[in-house]
Design a protein around this motif. Structure first.
Motif, PDB file in Angstrom:
ATOM      1  N   ARG A  67       4.296  -0.642  -4.654  1.00 36.54           N
ATOM      2  CA  ARG A  67       5.160  -1.614  -3.861  1.00 36.54           C
ATOM      3  C   ARG A  67       6.375  -0.944  -3.543  1.00 36.54           C
ATOM      4  O   ARG A  67       6.899  -1.296  -2.333  1.00 36.54           O
ATOM      5  CB  ARG A  67       5.565  -2.717  -5.273  1.00 36.54           C
ATOM      6  CG  ARG A  67       6.476  -3.632  -4.630  1.00 36.54           C
ATOM      7  CD  ARG A  67       5.919  -4.481  -3.841  1.00 36.54           C
ATOM      8  NE  ARG A  67       6.766  -5.682  -3.330  1.00 36.54           N
ATOM      9  CZ  ARG A  67       6.859  -6.775  -3.470  1.00 36.54           C
ATOM     10  NH1 ARG A  67       6.171  -7.083  -4.446  1.00 36.54           N
ATOM     11  NH2 ARG A  67       7.595  -7.487  -2.999  1.00 36.54           N
ATOM     12  N   PHE A  68       7.043   0.050  -3.978  1.00 34.99           N
ATOM     13  CA  PHE A  68       8.172   0.640  -3.574  1.00 34.99           C
ATOM     14  C   PHE A  68       7.946   2.077  -3.153  1.00 34.99           C
ATOM     15  O   PHE A  68       7.471   2.906  -3.990  1.00 34.99           O
ATOM     16  CB  PHE A  68       9.404   0.355  -4.455  1.00 34.99           C
ATOM     17  CG  PHE A  68       9.843  -0.829  -4.656  1.00 34.99           C
ATOM     18  CD1 PHE A  68      10.660  -1.697  -3.588  1.00 34.99           C
ATOM     19  CD2 PHE A  68       9.404  -1.640  -5.639  1.00 34.99           C
ATOM     20  CE1 PHE A  68      11.055  -2.833  -3.628  1.00 34.99           C
ATOM     21  CE2 PHE A  68       9.807  -2.989  -5.776  1.00 34.99           C
ATOM     22  CZ  PHE A  68      10.395  -3.666  -4.662  1.00 34.99           C
ATOM     23  N   TRP A  96       9.667  -6.324  -9.278  1.00 32.33           N
ATOM     24  CA  TRP A  96       9.176  -5.411 -10.374  1.00 32.33           C
ATOM     25  C   TRP A  96       9.143  -6.278 -11.692  1.00 32.33           C
ATOM     26  O   TRP A  96       8.549  -6.287 -12.410  1.00 32.33           O
ATOM     27  CB  TRP A  96      10.105  -4.261 -10.823  1.00 32.33           C
ATOM     28  CG  TRP A  96       9.480  -3.011 -10.014  1.00 32.33           C
ATOM     29  CD1 TRP A  96       8.250  -2.659  -9.556  1.00 32.33           C
ATOM     30  CD2 TRP A  96      10.260  -1.806 -10.003  1.00 32.33           C
ATOM     31  NE1 TRP A  96       8.457  -1.610  -9.028  1.00 32.33           N
ATOM     32  CE2 TRP A  96       9.471  -1.022  -9.333  1.00 32.33           C
ATOM     33  CE3 TRP A  96      11.682  -1.393 -10.448  1.00 32.33           C
ATOM     34  CZ2 TRP A  96       9.769   0.277  -9.069  1.00 32.33           C
ATOM     35  CZ3 TRP A  96      11.921  -0.097 -10.066  1.00 32.33           C
ATOM     36  CH2 TRP A  96      10.932   0.638  -9.427  1.00 32.33           C
ATOM     37  N   PHE A 137      14.660  -4.489  -5.914  1.00 36.91           N
ATOM     38  CA  PHE A 137      13.740  -4.182  -6.922  1.00 36.91           C
ATOM     39  C   PHE A 137      13.168  -5.398  -7.744  1.00 36.91           C
ATOM     40  O   PHE A 137      12.390  -5.095  -8.664  1.00 36.91           O
ATOM     41  CB  PHE A 137      14.058  -2.882  -7.830  1.00 36.91           C
ATOM     42  CG  PHE A 137      14.419  -1.855  -6.993  1.00 36.91           C
ATOM     43  CD1 PHE A 137      13.189  -0.931  -6.550  1.00 36.91           C
ATOM     44  CD2 PHE A 137      15.622  -1.471  -6.469  1.00 36.91           C
ATOM     45  CE1 PHE A 137      13.454   0.089  -5.854  1.00 36.91           C
ATOM     46  CE2 PHE A 137      15.545  -0.122  -5.610  1.00 36.91           C
ATOM     47  CZ  PHE A 137      14.654   0.662  -5.299  1.00 36.91           C
ATOM     48  N   LYS A 176      12.005   1.688   0.267  1.00 38.99           N
ATOM     49  CA  LYS A 176      11.157   0.785   1.051  1.00 38.99           C
ATOM     50  C   LYS A 176      10.430  -0.059   0.238  1.00 38.99           C
ATOM     51  O   LYS A 176       9.621   0.521  -0.727  1.00 38.99           O
ATOM     52  CB  LYS A 176      10.615   1.554   2.193  1.00 38.99           C
ATOM     53  CG  LYS A 176       9.459   0.779   3.091  1.00 38.99           C
ATOM     54  CD  LYS A 176       8.719   1.674   4.152  1.00 38.99           C
ATOM     55  CE  LYS A 176       7.901   0.589   4.904  1.00 38.99           C
ATOM     56  NZ  LYS A 176       7.083   1.448   5.614  1.00 38.99           N
ATOM     57  N   ASP A 177      10.214  -1.325   0.650  1.00 40.10           N
ATOM     58  CA  ASP A 177       9.430  -2.357  -0.085  1.00 40.10           C
ATOM     59  C   ASP A 177       8.025  -2.517   0.708  1.00 40.10           C
ATOM     60  O   ASP A 177       8.156  -2.813   1.955  1.00 40.10           O
ATOM     61  CB  ASP A 177       9.954  -3.689  -0.036  1.00 40.10           C
ATOM     62  CG  ASP A 177       8.952  -4.909  -0.793  1.00 40.10           C
ATOM     63  OD1 ASP A 177       7.897  -4.741  -0.809  1.00 40.10           O
ATOM     64  OD2 ASP A 177       9.543  -5.684  -1.320  1.00 40.10           O
ATOM     65  N   ASN A 178       7.037  -1.757   0.264  1.00 48.21           N
ATOM     66  CA  ASN A 178       5.810  -1.695   1.110  1.00 48.21           C
ATOM     67  C   ASN A 178       5.128  -2.926   1.430  1.00 48.21           C
ATOM     68  O   ASN A 178       4.133  -2.927   1.985  1.00 48.21           O
ATOM     69  CB  ASN A 178       5.023  -0.420   0.384  1.00 48.21           C
ATOM     70  CG  ASN A 178       5.559   0.964   0.466  1.00 48.21           C
ATOM     71  OD1 ASN A 178       5.926   1.413   1.568  1.00 48.21           O
ATOM     72  ND2 ASN A 178       5.583   1.627  -0.568  1.00 48.21           N
ATOM     73  N   LYS A 179       5.484  -3.859   0.509  1.00 50.55           N
ATOM     74  CA  LYS A 179       4.670  -5.124   0.833  1.00 50.55           C
ATOM     75  C   LYS A 179       5.534  -5.995   2.005  1.00 50.55           C
ATOM     76  O   LYS A 179       4.803  -6.578   2.806  1.00 50.55           O
ATOM     77  CB  LYS A 179       5.001  -6.081  -0.507  1.00 50.55           C
ATOM     78  CG  LYS A 179       4.271  -7.358  -0.307  1.00 50.55           C
ATOM     79  CD  LYS A 179       4.037  -8.232  -1.789  1.00 50.55           C
ATOM     80  CE  LYS A 179       3.471  -9.637  -1.416  1.00 50.55           C
ATOM     81  NZ  LYS A 179       3.505 -10.373  -2.814  1.00 50.55           N
ATOM     82  N   THR A 180       6.828  -5.943   2.027  1.00 50.27           N
ATOM     83  CA  THR A 180       7.496  -6.735   2.966  1.00 50.27           C
ATOM     84  C   THR A 180       7.992  -5.970   3.958  1.00 50.27           C
ATOM     85  O   THR A 180       8.514  -6.430   5.220  1.00 50.27           O
ATOM     86  CB  THR A 180       8.700  -7.350   2.142  1.00 50.27           C
ATOM     87  OG1 THR A 180       9.767  -6.547   1.732  1.00 50.27           O
ATOM     88  CG2 THR A 180       8.372  -8.372   1.028  1.00 50.27           C
ATOM     89  N   GLU A 193      10.237 -12.625  -6.311  1.00 48.19           N
ATOM     90  CA  GLU A 193       9.961 -12.408  -4.795  1.00 48.19           C
ATOM     91  C   GLU A 193      11.273 -13.081  -4.132  1.00 48.19           C
ATOM     92  O   GLU A 193      11.853 -13.698  -4.571  1.00 48.19           O
ATOM     93  CB  GLU A 193       8.782 -12.693  -4.358  1.00 48.19           C
ATOM     94  CG  GLU A 193       7.329 -12.163  -4.909  1.00 48.19           C
ATOM     95  CD  GLU A 193       7.221 -10.681  -4.475  1.00 48.19           C
ATOM     96  OE1 GLU A 193       7.974 -10.325  -3.899  1.00 48.19           O
ATOM     97  OE2 GLU A 193       6.545 -10.088  -5.367  1.00 48.19           O
TER      98      GLU A 193
END
Length: 271
Positions: A89-90, A128, A125, A102-106, A132
């Motif tokens: 995710r991060f 976690w 964060f 970095k938020d790899n989802k958004t 959201e």
């Protein structure tokens, strides 16, 4: 854990100045189970990173502590993740001075020139904890923290004044409501930005000994709808300094509110 407590704990964690342990303690604070963190901290099998010193917790985090340029290190980590089966995710890279995430989802990113600013940006964060951005936009963390700070202030002042009577407690509650209104008015352009805050800072003694008089004067003026009886001659700039109370009040009014006439008491009664 209350957001305001989380903020304080992150500050304390950073001030420990233990870069090697920082990320493990931070993950626990942000809601990742302690057992999970302990396993990845003590076992190479749960750390999926193939680069020595890096941490890769499946679905959660890829982390690198570097003593070089964090931007260069971040680019290197990005290349590693591009070639991996699944991204966490991060992604976080820090030299314990600058902090990059970095938020790899958004695809949202966080760049802090000073890692201590993380205490005020930890909401990045919150996923976690299963929260959201679309969820907490309805209840902004900054608003929650502000409310918690006022509650904390109330508790401290109440503790310091155990002999407070029922009437005094009611007056105290009204006082806090008025202060909240003033801060709200600054933030929403009812009043000029920081004009109440700056007036308190510049017009009171450093030890706060005259704070009561200044606050009382401000509230009295705000609660006075008809201010036409204040002699305008008393507020003229002239060679002599008047000690007349109305002179002082009228100048204070104009300094803070630019002569605008409204009463927060009346506004509060409509809420």
């Amino acid at each position: 854990m209350a957001l305001i407590d989380l903020e304080d704990k992150i500050i304390a964690l950073i001030e420990q100045n233990k870069p090697e342990n920082f990320i493990y303690e931070f993950m626990i604070l942000m809601g990742i189970p302690k057992a999970t963190v302990t396993r990845v901290q003590s076992s190479d099998r749960t750390n999926l990173a193939t680069t020595s010193g890096d941490l890769h917790l499946k679905n959660k985090l890829y982390y690198r502590l570097t003593d070089s340029n964090p931007f260069q290190a971040f680019s290197e980590v990005e290349k590693i993740l591009d070639n991996s089966k699944g991204k966490p995710r991060f992604t976080v890279v820090t030299n314990f001075s600058e902090f990059l995430a970095k938020d790899n989802k958004t695809n949202d990113s966080l760049k802090l020139d000073d890692i201590r600013e993380l205490a005020y940006n930890y909401d990045f964060f919150l996923p976690w904890q299963g929260i959201e951005k679309a969820d907490y936009d309805h209840e902004n963390p900054a608003d929650v923290k502000a409310a918690e700070r006022i509650a904390k202030l109330y508790d401290v002042l109440r503790k310091d004044n155990p002999e407070m009577t029922l009437d005094q407690e009611q007056n105290f509650n009204v006082f806090l409501i008025r202060i909240l209104f003033m801060l709200f008015a600054e933030d929403t352009n009812i009043m000029k930005d920081f004009i109440f805050t700056n007036a308190i800072k510049t017009m009171t003694a450093e030890d706060g000994s005259d704070m009561n008089d200044i606050i009382t004067t401000i509230f009295e003026l705000l609660d006075t709808h008809d201010r036409g009886n204040v002699p305008w001659l008393l507020c003229q700039e002239s060679g002599h300094k008047s000690t007349n109370k109305f002179d002082f009040q009228f100048k204070l009014l104009n300094l803070i509110f630019g002569g605008r006439s409204f009463s927060p008491v009346q506004i509060l009664k409509t809420l």
